[in-house]
Motif scaffolding. Structure first.
Motif, short mmCIF file in Angstrom:
data_model
loop_
_atom_site.label_atom_id
_atom_site.label_comp_id
_atom_site.label_asym_id
_atom_site.label_seq_id
_atom_site.Cartn_x
_atom_site.Cartn_y
_atom_site.Cartn_z
N PRO A 1 0.80 -1.23 0.00
CA PRO A 1 0.00 0.00 0.00
C PRO A 1 0.83 1.28 0.00
N SER A 2 2.10 1.19 0.42
CA SER A 2 2.88 2.43 0.45
C SER A 2 3.69 2.63 -0.83
N ASN B 1 -0.01 4.65 -3.43
CA ASN B 1 -0.31 5.64 -2.39
C ASN B 1 -0.32 7.04 -2.99
C1 LIG Z 1 1.06 7.38 1.93
O1 LIG Z 1 1.91 8.52 1.86
C2 LIG Z 1 1.71 9.44 2.90
C3 LIG Z 1 2.62 10.62 2.68
O2 LIG Z 1 2.55 11.04 1.38
C4 LIG Z 1 2.00 8.78 4.24
O3 LIG Z 1 1.72 9.69 5.29
C5 LIG Z 1 1.12 7.55 4.40
O4 LIG Z 1 1.47 6.86 5.58
C6 LIG Z 1 1.30 6.64 3.21
N1 LIG Z 1 0.39 5.51 3.31
C7 LIG Z 1 0.78 4.26 3.27
C8 LIG Z 1 -0.28 3.21 3.35
O5 LIG Z 1 1.95 3.96 3.18
#
Ligand SMILES: *[C@@H]1O[C@H](CO)[C@@H](O)[C@H](O)[C@H]1NC(C)=O
Ligand SMILES: *[C@@H]1O[C@H](CO)[C@@H](O)[C@H](O)[C@H]1NC(C)=O
Ligand SMILES: *[C@@H]1O[C@H](CO)[C@@H](O)[C@H](O)[C@H]1NC(C)=O
Ligand SMILES: *[C@@H]1O[C@H](CO)[C@@H](O)[C@H](O)[C@H]1NC(C)=O
Ligand SMILES: *[C@@H]1O[C@H](CO)[C@@H](O)[C@H](O)[C@H]1NC(C)=O
Length: 612
Positions: A165-166, A171
């Motif tokens: 997911p990241s 994301n």
């Molecule tokens: C997605 O990116 C944001 C910053 O751009 C971050 O705060 C968030 O944790 C991220 N989400 C995931 C699921 O990694």
């Protein structure tokens, strides 16, 4: 035999239940309208991998002499009462000879006669072998190939977003374009280019291109015009090669994406198909100049000018879901977005087709034919008449609602559009003026799909809003659909619709007379039947075995050989014309990945009536 094969594929194997569930999920995910399903099933995903695909398209306006050009223009004008300046320019440019045409006059004269036309859609989201080219399509000795969409899944992430997911592909800031968990890359042209290159360098597909084009090895993919191959390759796009799943005309990078797609097809730089502000719709004539054997391929563009789905198709669904959840964010836009904050969904079908047109006294209104009668040549256009309506106090409410529709993204049309008024004018002109015995209309979205209700949200199945009557196809756009059904069954010659998108393949026949679907399609008094061949899913990634249930069952009798007569494994379509018998006959087939004929329907080309 072919039936047995198909049955074996569908029946449960030793993988048992798990595999079946997985396959159902994969298939569900892949359906174009799968926006919703994809959201429901997003935790059941397949392996990581990079997406892939192909494309190619036709070029070449029909060459006319000066006198013919003038005649064509005046014909166009008389046939098309609302031809506007833009459209005139387009038609002029479309009949101008292209440089590549001039160069290839001699080439054309000695061209092989086209009798066997292959077509297909939906390669693979991920980088895998595509055996069907070598094992089935080349051995079927196709004289031409037509892409019916999704040669590349350009908007598809290179990783499994449920597991990563990241990842940058997963994301992103969510908005109407990127609300789906898998849609961070929608509109990303650089990524799309990589996906096209990946597909075009696929080894199996390259072998196919070499088979079709003796000059392919001496050209990079950007410089080879595939419509000029010994065996031409033509095509149009659908949502994934447009780079936005279920996308519509609001796509911010659509002009760039169009250039990229046409590059992949080798369409020349000076082609009118590349002009700013228009979609890639085009006519390509096969066997041009061969008396009695011409085949017009009418490639539609169903993304560039497409409206958002009509409000009524998802209003209840969206109201019933929670639009604050990421996966339903598109619903917020659908109901509350748009310039006026009244929703981006298309309101015209609700106001006119489902509203004004149902009021009996409006039949006497001079605008009735334009607004409500798909059989009328005036249907679907409201132009200078807006003033007239506004001045005419016969129906103030109507005048108000039309004016209300005219904003920056709205065209002067009273229906929710897939083609847009300009392309519909072009199409009608092409059909009316075509001398071809067979006209293959290539539609990325099925024209006829399934008018029964099916579950479109796994959440709270018992709620009526968990059921839908259409995905992302013409069944959602009924007035636009009826316009085409009428055009196709009244055109000279014989029209066959070729389509894809659904990740299974079948043949449907819309018959005149009283049928279970007559009301859904307004088909009772069609002058003749209309055949649609859907070939979708070229690899096991986009065409997994699937049970005959839900959306795939034809409960209303559109499939001539029964409710479950479809193919769910990798397949392509083959249209074979037998020119030697009189009248000529076409065999419309679906073939599997080792060349076997899985479905067949014969068609008499003089009457355009299916025969057994
Ligand atoms: C997605 O990116 C944001 C910053 O751009 C971050 O705060 C968030 O944790 C991220 N989400 C995931 C699921 O990694
Ligand atoms: C799908 O096809 C690919 C490439 O041919 C192959 O590696 C893979 O095992 C196949 N998957 C299934 C489920 O058959
Ligand atoms: C392709 O290029 C090779 C040399 O690189 C040449 O011998 C051959 O004739 C060319 N073929 C065509 C069809 O142009
Ligand atoms: C949405 O649903 C609620 C409750 O089910 C209902 O009261 C409301 O009228 C619905 N709104 C629309 C626009 O359909
Ligand atoms: C109504 O018609 C008159 C002349 O017939 C015209 O001048 C005017 O612009 C029209 N439109 C409106 C909105 O009054």
């Amino acid at each position: 035999m072919s039936r047995g094969l198909r049955k074996a594929r569908v029946s449960s194997s030793c993988w048992g239940r798990f595999l079946r569930i997985l396959l159902v999920a994969v298939c569900a995910l892949s359906i174009a309208g799968g926006m919703i399903l994809a959201r429901e099933f997003s935790s059941l995903r397949w392996e990581d991998g990079a997406g892939i695909l192909h494309a190619r398209t036709g070029v070449s306006g029909r060459k006319l002499s000066g006198g013919e050009v003038l005649k064509a223009k005046s014909d166009a004008r008389s046939a098309l009462p609302f031809l506007d300046a833009t459209e005139k320019e387009l038609q002029e440019s479309a009949v101008e000879p292209l440089q590549s045409d001039a160069d290839s006059v001699l080439e054309r004269a000695k061209r092989r006669l086209v009798s066997r036309i292959g077509f297909g859609s939906c390669t693979s989201r991920v980088a895998i072998d595509q055996h069907i080219w070598v094992n089935s399509i080349i051995p079927s000795d196709v004289d031409a190939w037509i892409w019916a969409g999704d040669i590349a899944y350009t908007d598809w992430p290179d990783v499994n977003c449920a597991a990563n997911p990241s990842h940058i592909h997963c994301n992103c800031t969510r908005n109407w374009l990127r609300s789906n968990p898998d849609s961070c890359l929608a509109g990303d042209v650089a990524h799309a280019r990589l996906k096209f290159e990946e597909q075009l360098s696929n080894l199996d597909y390259s072998k196919f291109v070499d088979f079709m084009c003796s000059t392919s090895k001496n050209n990079s993919w950007r410089s080879l015009d595939l419509s000029l191959c010994d065996r031409p390759i033509l095509g149009t796009w659908d949502d994934h090669d447009y780079n936005w799943q279920d996308g519509d005309k609001r796509m911010p990078t659509k002009e760039e994406q169009k250039q990229l797609y046409l590059d992949a097809l080798g369409v020349p730089r000076n082609s009118p198909r590349r002009s700013n502000g228009r979609g890639i719709y085009w006519r390509h004539t096969l066997n041009e100049g061969v008396a009695g054997k011409e085949i017009d391929v009418l490639l539609l563009d169903e993304r560039f000018h497409r409206d958002t789905k009509p409000c009524h198709t998802r209003r209840d669904f969206c109201n019933f879901t929670n639009p604050k959840k990421t996966k339903y964010m598109w619903c917020k836009d659908f109901l509350e977005g748009g310039a006026a904050g009244t929703g981006s969904c298309c309101k015209k079908d609700d106001q006119f087709w489902q509203g004004w047109c149902r009021i009996l006294e409006n039949r006497a209104n001079p605008l009735w034919n334009q607004v409500c009668n798909p059989k009328s040549p005036l249907y679907g256009f409201v132009d200078a008449n807006i003033e007239m309506i506004h001045n005419n106090s016969i129906n103030e409410v109507f005048a108000w609602s039309i004016l209300n529709q005219v904003d920056a993204t709205s065209d002067l049309s009273v229906l929710c559009e897939i083609l847009g008024p300009q392309q519909r004018r072009w199409l009608r002109h092409e059909l009316e003026n075509s001398q071809a015995v067979l006209k293959l209309v290539v539609s990325g979205s099925p024209l006829i799909s399934n008018p029964t209700e099916f579950v479109c949200s796994q959440a709270r199945k018992k709620h009526p809003a968990a059921y839908c009557k259409c995905y992302d196809d013409f069944d959602c756009f009924q007035p636009a659909q009826r316009n085409l059904l009428h055009m196709f069954t009244t055109a000279p010659g014989c029209v066959v619709v070729l389509t894809g998108d659904f990740h299974f393949s079948d043949i449907k026949i819309l018959q005149p007379g009283n049928r279970r679907y007559s009301n859904d399609y307004g088909s009772t008094d069609l002058p003749r039947p209309l055949v649609q061949v859907m070939a979708s899913g070229l690899t096991n990634n986009t065409a997994a075995p699937a049970a005959c249930e839900g959306f795939r069952i034809d409960k209303v009798g559109l499939r001539p050989n029964g409710a479950c007569d479809f193919v769910s494994g990798p397949a392509f379509g083959l249209i074979e014309v037998d020119w030697d018998i009189l009248p000529p006959r076409a065999r419309l087939q679906i073939r599997g990945d080792d060349g076997q004929v899985l479905l067949e329907q014969k068609l008499s080309l003089d009457s355009c009536v299916p025969v057994s």
